[in-house]
Motif scaffolding. Structure first.
Motif, PDB file in Angstrom:
ATOM      1  N   THR A  11      29.899 -59.946  -7.257  1.00 53.75           N
ATOM      2  CA  THR A  11      30.203 -59.181  -6.041  1.00 53.75           C
ATOM      3  C   THR A  11      30.615 -60.063  -4.871  1.00 53.75           C
ATOM      4  N   THR A  12      30.439 -61.369  -4.989  1.00 51.67           N
ATOM      5  CA  THR A  12      30.768 -62.286  -3.897  1.00 51.67           C
ATOM      6  C   THR A  12      32.128 -62.945  -4.060  1.00 51.67           C
ATOM      7  N   LEU A  13      32.816 -62.668  -5.155  1.00 54.64           N
ATOM      8  CA  LEU A  13      34.050 -63.393  -5.467  1.00 54.64           C
ATOM      9  C   LEU A  13      35.263 -62.776  -4.777  1.00 54.64           C
ATOM     10  N   ALA A  14      36.023 -63.625  -4.125  1.00 52.21           N
ATOM     11  CA  ALA A  14      37.237 -63.197  -3.419  1.00 52.21           C
ATOM     12  C   ALA A  14      38.426 -63.301  -4.363  1.00 52.21           C
ATOM     13  N   VAL A  15      38.579 -62.278  -5.199  1.00 48.64           N
ATOM     14  CA  VAL A  15      39.677 -62.181  -6.158  1.00 48.64           C
ATOM     15  C   VAL A  15      40.369 -60.839  -5.927  1.00 48.64           C
ATOM     16  N   ASP A  16      41.504 -60.652  -6.557  1.00 48.20           N
ATOM     17  CA  ASP A  16      42.198 -59.374  -6.399  1.00 48.20           C
ATOM     18  C   ASP A  16      41.391 -58.220  -6.999  1.00 48.20           C
ATOM     19  N   ALA A  17      40.687 -58.486  -8.113  1.00 40.10           N
ATOM     20  CA  ALA A  17      39.872 -57.438  -8.728  1.00 40.10           C
ATOM     21  C   ALA A  17      38.666 -58.040  -9.422  1.00 40.10           C
ATOM     22  N   ILE A  18      37.546 -57.342  -9.303  1.00 39.66           N
ATOM     23  CA  ILE A  18      36.399 -57.651 -10.141  1.00 39.66           C
ATOM     24  C   ILE A  18      36.265 -56.511 -11.134  1.00 39.66           C
ATOM     25  N   VAL A  19      35.676 -56.809 -12.270  1.00 43.10           N
ATOM     26  CA  VAL A  19      35.492 -55.799 -13.306  1.00 43.10           C
ATOM     27  C   VAL A  19      34.030 -55.372 -13.321  1.00 43.10           C
ATOM     28  N   ASN A  20      33.851 -54.082 -13.345  1.00 39.07           N
ATOM     29  CA  ASN A  20      32.536 -53.472 -13.434  1.00 39.07           C
ATOM     30  C   ASN A  20      32.291 -53.086 -14.885  1.00 39.07           C
ATOM     31  N   ALA A  21      31.166 -53.501 -15.441  1.00 39.19           N
ATOM     32  CA  ALA A  21      30.747 -53.063 -16.772  1.00 39.19           C
ATOM     33  C   ALA A  21      30.189 -51.650 -16.590  1.00 39.19           C
ATOM     34  N   ALA A  22      31.047 -50.660 -16.780  1.00 42.10           N
ATOM     35  CA  ALA A  22      30.763 -49.285 -16.388  1.00 42.10           C
ATOM     36  C   ALA A  22      30.290 -48.414 -17.547  1.00 42.10           C
ATOM     37  N   ASN A  23      29.752 -47.260 -17.184  1.00 35.38           N
ATOM     38  CA  ASN A  23      29.463 -46.217 -18.162  1.00 35.38           C
ATOM     39  C   ASN A  23      30.637 -45.229 -18.144  1.00 35.38           C
ATOM     40  N   ASP A  24      30.711 -44.385 -19.158  1.00 38.59           N
ATOM     41  CA  ASP A  24      31.890 -43.529 -19.303  1.00 38.59           C
ATOM     42  C   ASP A  24      32.043 -42.481 -18.203  1.00 38.59           C
ATOM     43  N   ARG A  25      30.988 -42.180 -17.462  1.00 35.62           N
ATOM     44  CA  ARG A  25      31.084 -41.231 -16.354  1.00 35.62           C
ATOM     45  C   ARG A  25      31.363 -41.934 -15.025  1.00 35.62           C
ATOM     46  N   LEU A  26      31.421 -43.278 -15.071  1.00 34.94           N
ATOM     47  CA  LEU A  26      31.674 -44.106 -13.897  1.00 34.94           C
ATOM     48  C   LEU A  26      30.643 -43.866 -12.792  1.00 34.94           C
ATOM     49  N   LEU A  27      29.424 -43.593 -13.208  1.00 34.33           N
ATOM     50  CA  LEU A  27      28.322 -43.404 -12.280  1.00 34.33           C
ATOM     51  C   LEU A  27      27.612 -44.724 -12.024  1.00 34.33           C
ATOM     52  N   MET A  28      26.945 -44.815 -10.885  1.00 37.96           N
ATOM     53  CA  MET A  28      26.158 -46.001 -10.572  1.00 37.96           C
ATOM     54  C   MET A  28      25.084 -46.171 -11.631  1.00 37.96           C
ATOM     55  N   GLY A  34      25.151 -51.531 -10.990  1.00 38.39           N
ATOM     56  CA  GLY A  34      24.388 -51.181  -9.791  1.00 38.39           C
ATOM     57  C   GLY A  34      24.640 -52.151  -8.657  1.00 38.39           C
ATOM     58  N   ALA A  35      24.720 -53.440  -8.990  1.00 40.94           N
ATOM     59  CA  ALA A  35      24.969 -54.459  -7.961  1.00 40.94           C
ATOM     60  C   ALA A  35      26.338 -54.257  -7.320  1.00 40.94           C
ATOM     61  N   ILE A  36      27.338 -53.918  -8.117  1.00 39.97           N
ATOM     62  CA  ILE A  36      28.684 -53.691  -7.587  1.00 39.97           C
ATOM     63  C   ILE A  36      28.694 -52.460  -6.682  1.00 39.97           C
ATOM     64  N   PHE A  37      28.069 -51.384  -7.110  1.00 38.56           N
ATOM     65  CA  PHE A  37      28.011 -50.177  -6.273  1.00 38.56           C
ATOM     66  C   PHE A  37      27.340 -50.472  -4.939  1.00 38.56           C
ATOM     67  N   ARG A  38      26.198 -51.158  -4.978  1.00 38.91           N
ATOM     68  CA  ARG A  38      25.478 -51.448  -3.739  1.00 38.91           C
ATOM     69  C   ARG A  38      26.309 -52.328  -2.812  1.00 38.91           C
ATOM     70  N   ALA A  39      26.954 -53.360  -3.359  1.00 38.73           N
ATOM     71  CA  ALA A  39      27.720 -54.291  -2.525  1.00 38.73           C
ATOM     72  C   ALA A  39      29.003 -53.654  -1.976  1.00 38.73           C
ATOM     73  N   ALA A  40      29.605 -52.771  -2.743  1.00 36.18           N
ATOM     74  CA  ALA A  40      30.858 -52.139  -2.321  1.00 36.18           C
ATOM     75  C   ALA A  40      30.613 -51.028  -1.304  1.00 36.18           C
ATOM     76  N   GLY A  41      29.450 -50.423  -1.391  1.00 34.33           N
ATOM     77  CA  GLY A  41      29.143 -49.222  -0.607  1.00 34.33           C
ATOM     78  C   GLY A  41      29.038 -48.070  -1.588  1.00 34.33           C
ATOM     79  N   ALA A  42      27.824 -47.757  -1.988  1.00 36.02           N
ATOM     80  CA  ALA A  42      27.599 -46.823  -3.093  1.00 36.02           C
ATOM     81  C   ALA A  42      28.248 -45.455  -2.882  1.00 36.02           C
ATOM     82  N   GLU A  43      28.172 -44.923  -1.679  1.00 37.66           N
ATOM     83  CA  GLU A  43      28.711 -43.582  -1.430  1.00 37.66           C
ATOM     84  C   GLU A  43      30.233 -43.558  -1.570  1.00 37.66           C
TER      85      GLU A  43
END
Length: 167
Positions: A11-28, A34-43
């Motif tokens: 979540t701290t890396l300044a790249v064009d894109a980070i990849v989230n290891a997601a679930n199929d519903r794309l839920l937190m 969870g770390a990506i959602f929290r750092a990005a702004g979960a809502e």
């Protein structure tokens, strides 16, 4: 294409894109998701994910990065490990290919991947690492021009990536 592995909080890396290891519903979820959602702004991220969900295993979707240093988040749904005989290697490779394709479509040139499917999805880290590096190298041979970072959670995972990369 350049490839390297580091031990870092993705979540701290300044790249064009980070990849989230997601679930199929794309839920937190937990872990890196969870770390990506929290750092990005979960809502904000949850609202963006709802617009592009669901995402089948082996595929990926893209959203803005919101409060992250990364411009985009690519949500890749890796396979749950069932012993390797249920198409897991192809599905895992598909996550990496789909993520790189979305990066190119968004005009990006740098991306950071976590070790997709190796957390609660139970994929053996050594096998997942081999697939990740081989798939990214193969994609780079075809398309080139992308800087890839494998952001490793711990020293063990970093050592496996460094071995695969020949570092």
């Amino acid at each position: 294409m350049t490839l390297h592995a580091i031990q870092a909080d993705i979540t701290t890396l300044a790249v064009d894109a980070i990849v989230n290891a997601a679930n199929d519903r794309l839920l937190m979820g937990g872990g890196v998701c969870g770390a990506i959602f929290r750092a990005a702004g979960a809502e904000d991220l949850a609202a963006a994910c709802a617009k592009v969900a669901p995402c089948p295993t082996g595929e990926a979707r893209i959203t803005p990065g919101f409060a992250l240093p990364a411009r985009h988040i690519i949500h890749a749904v890796g396979p749950v490990w069932h012993g390797g005989g249920s198409g897991e290697p192809d599905l895992l490779a598909g996550c990496y290919r789909a993520s790189l394709a979305l990066l190119r479509q968004a005009g990006g040139r740098s991306i950071a991947f976590p070790a997709i499917s190796t957390g609660i999805f139970g994929y053996p880290v050594d096998q997942a690492t081999r697939i990740a590096v081989a798939t990214v190298r193969e994609d780079g041979a075809r398309h080139g021009g992308v800087a890839v970072t494998f952001a490793c959670f711990d020293e063990h995972t970093l050592a496996l990536y460094e071995k695969e990369l020949g570092a």
